[in-house]
Write an enzyme that holds these catalytic residues in place. Structure first.
Site, mmCIF file in Angstrom:
data_model
loop_
_atom_site.group_PDB
_atom_site.id
_atom_site.type_symbol
_atom_site.label_atom_id
_atom_site.label_comp_id
_atom_site.label_asym_id
_atom_site.label_seq_id
_atom_site.Cartn_x
_atom_site.Cartn_y
_atom_site.Cartn_z
ATOM 1 N N GLY A 1 -5.913 -6.456 -0.341
ATOM 2 C CA GLY A 1 -6.486 -5.505 0.596
ATOM 3 C C GLY A 1 -5.550 -4.326 0.793
ATOM 4 O O GLY A 1 -4.825 -3.942 -0.129
ATOM 5 N N GLU A 2 -5.596 -3.734 1.985
ATOM 6 C CA GLU A 2 -4.753 -2.589 2.380
ATOM 7 C C GLU A 2 -5.168 -1.291 1.687
ATOM 8 O O GLU A 2 -4.659 -0.222 2.010
ATOM 9 C CB GLU A 2 -3.264 -2.811 2.059
ATOM 10 N N GLY A 3 -6.015 -1.402 0.640
ATOM 11 C CA GLY A 3 -6.319 -0.248 -0.200
ATOM 12 C C GLY A 3 -5.600 -0.294 -1.535
ATOM 13 O O GLY A 3 -5.697 0.635 -2.343
ATOM 14 N N ALA B 1 0.833 -1.210 0.000
ATOM 15 C CA ALA B 1 0.000 0.000 0.000
ATOM 16 C C ALA B 1 0.864 1.254 0.000
ATOM 17 O O ALA B 1 0.524 2.255 -0.649
ATOM 18 C CB ALA B 1 -0.934 0.002 1.214
#
Lengths: 376, 376
Positions: A341-343, A86
């Protein structure tokens, strides 16, 4: 969405020096953001700010993930040290990174980019009863709203959702089932990479969670819709939403908030609040993967118009994500089988969203450029 | 591709603080570029430089496009004035824009970002015979090679292909048929937006072009492969290429160069040269849409290893583009139904390619970050 701004944005797209519709799905993004901002062209959605909401999950005890729970905390450290994917993606797109502890099962040392607004040291086990009390869910929602306001106050003109929480795809699957009426087997995936045996257990855990929280209809007996992701009429479970319309309401088990509290995670509730906050500030919010998608279902059930301000950054490899996006009526911009995930998927979409809007600000019209239009 | 760099890149991906394979197709991009650069991690592919190769087409006289031919020249003016979508997207990703006149049917006034290397005032009508002489095709190839060298000399570390030429999707369809053995009806699309009647005419024109240039087998009698985009063995027409292997050779009608000259455009030949130039300099080249895809078929037939340096920026709405990419073994990064050309789809992919490579440079390993790996 503002109908005048939408109409003006569509008309403007057709005057630009390009064949009509030649920018495909990006034209629709620009038009939607014009409607959301009630302005055509809409503001350039930059700079962006990523908020990674971190929390732990009682359901981890059911063996739904091969990763130890302390990885949540360790990855928070990695984000704060700038070492995660990220961070690399945020640097690529010029986004800031803020980590928000809304429920990590440990006390974290203070750090410049860490906001601690801890509601609990993780949720209770959703497979045995409610993961959160309604009051906890409200606190997490409020934490997300506050982060949205803070980042916009600091200059962000686009928000990106991020998450960290070992076992959080299990909660996402349960939320998706509850809000769309889908079966656990359809909505549950391998997350960050579980084997067949763990996947089978995970589906069972999601099913038990729905039963334990009064969110399941007669087991296996529910009819399916034709694939648009919406539950058929009369078969709604917990306030499914029609995009642009009001929620279908409390049918079997109560409100969207109670559903969110029952099977969500603290980061899901916070992301739902982050979306509501962005919408109230008329700032676009790019949704990352299945965590954000399931949180957006909750946000949409609470305030349907919030979806107008959402852009689906990507579609992850998680099967429930596509169901959530279809239910929300959102088309993902990036489809590269990310499942991190994480953005990360939201960040990747940011330059695409900016490009879509930039066209409305910078591209010449046929008239102004002296370019001949095509023949009849 | 360098096998050691490929192996090292794959191993490095698996040490990074993310589940294995969690970056999906982006991991493969980074690994491919490591192989192409013979270095792991490969260099960050920035800054980028877009070259828009512009030319006109004799086949325009057949009524294959609703746009007047002078729009080629007018759009060159628009690019040079900074008013086109390609300019807006280039600004978004920090790329320079250079326009190269290799065959516009008019003399263009000098401009700072315009290179004039005009081979002819447009091609001859490919539906009646060769569009170019082999010597013209070689000149256009050399023009493209020279532009690649010039842009890299000026500091570019990633090249992006762009094109402008009213009627150039007709030439692209003919090239795709010739290099893949597909039928005109499969490879021909609506370009920038033709109606049903024009599409029917366009398919006929492509079919006539293949016949007139000795590039068609017995009409309609060709068997089809199972969908991987390659012509079946024994049914090759003009040097189809297997990625990584040598061209299948001169079977019916002669060399790849003669095929390119027969049904290509001057911008197709120049883009093929641009790809070969990028490959020889070991600089990645992001392919835009169907014009670049069909030019890459020619480049690959001339030098199969050149494909190692190519990244498919996007998949356009044009049906021939998917056929070309499948034949080349390339997966597109952006799929948003763009059908504009100019390099717009390639530019959109640039931040994704940079993000993929940046991960290899910046992300911590499990060891370095003190993050626990998942259980067995």
């Amino acid at each position: 969405a503002d109908p005048e701004a939408v109409a003006e944005a569509r008309a403007h797209q057709d005057r630009l020096t390009k064949p009509r519709g030649a920018l495909g799905a990006l034209e629709e993004v620009a038009v939607r953001l014009a409607g959301a901002a009630a302005a055509s062209p809409p503001p350039i959605p930059a700079p962006a700010a990523l908020a990674i909401f971190a929390a732990d999950h009682g359901v981890h005890a059911q063996g739904v993930s091969p990763w130890p729970q302390e990885v949540t905390q360790q990855m928070v450290g990695n984000f704060l040290a700038g070492g995660a994917v990220a961070n690399a993606f945020a640097a690529q797109v010029g986004a800031t990174v803020t980590v928000v502890d809304v429920g990590v099962a440990a006390d974290l040392p203070p750090a410049p980019n860490l906001i601690v607004d801890k509601v609990a040291y993780g949720t209770a086990d959703l497979s045995e009863g409610p993961a959160m009390t309604p009051a906890q869910a409200v606190s997490a929602l409020e934490a997300g709203i506050a982060v949205a306001r803070r980042l916009v106050d600091q200059g962000a003109r686009c928000l990106v959702t991020g998450d960290m929480g070992i076992a959080n795809t299990t909660a996402s699957a349960a939320l998706i089932c509850a809000f769309t009426g889908r079966d656990a087997a359809e909505a549950t995936g391998r997350g960050t990479g579980v084997d067949d045996e763990t996947l089978t257990r995970k589906v069972e855990v999601v099913r038990r969670a729905l039963l334990a929280n009064g969110l399941a209809g007669p087991a296996g007996g529910r009819s399916r819709d034709a694939g648009d992701g919406r539950a058929p009429d009369g078969d709604v479970v917990a306030g499914p939403v029609s995009p642009g319309g009001p929620p279908a309401g409390d049918v079997l088990t109560g409100s969207a908030l109670r559903t969110l509290a029952a099977v969500g995670g603290l980061e899901h509730a916070a992301i739902a609040g982050f979306i509501l906050g962005a919408a109230s500030l008329r700032v676009p919010v790019i949704l990352d993967g299945v965590i954000a998608g399931s949180a957006a279902l909750a946000a949409a059930a609470l305030a349907p118009d919030a979806v107008d301000h959402c852009v689906a950054g990507h579609r992850s490899a998680e099967p429930g994500h596509a169901l959530a996006l279809a239910h929300l009526g959102l088309r993902p911009l990036v489809e590269l089988e990310l499942r991190l995930g994480e953005g990360t998927g939201g960040l990747l979409a940011h330059p695409l969203v900016c490009a879509a809007v930039r066209v409305m600000h910078e591209v010449a019209t046929f008239d102004s450029a002296g370019v001949t239009e095509k023949g009849a």
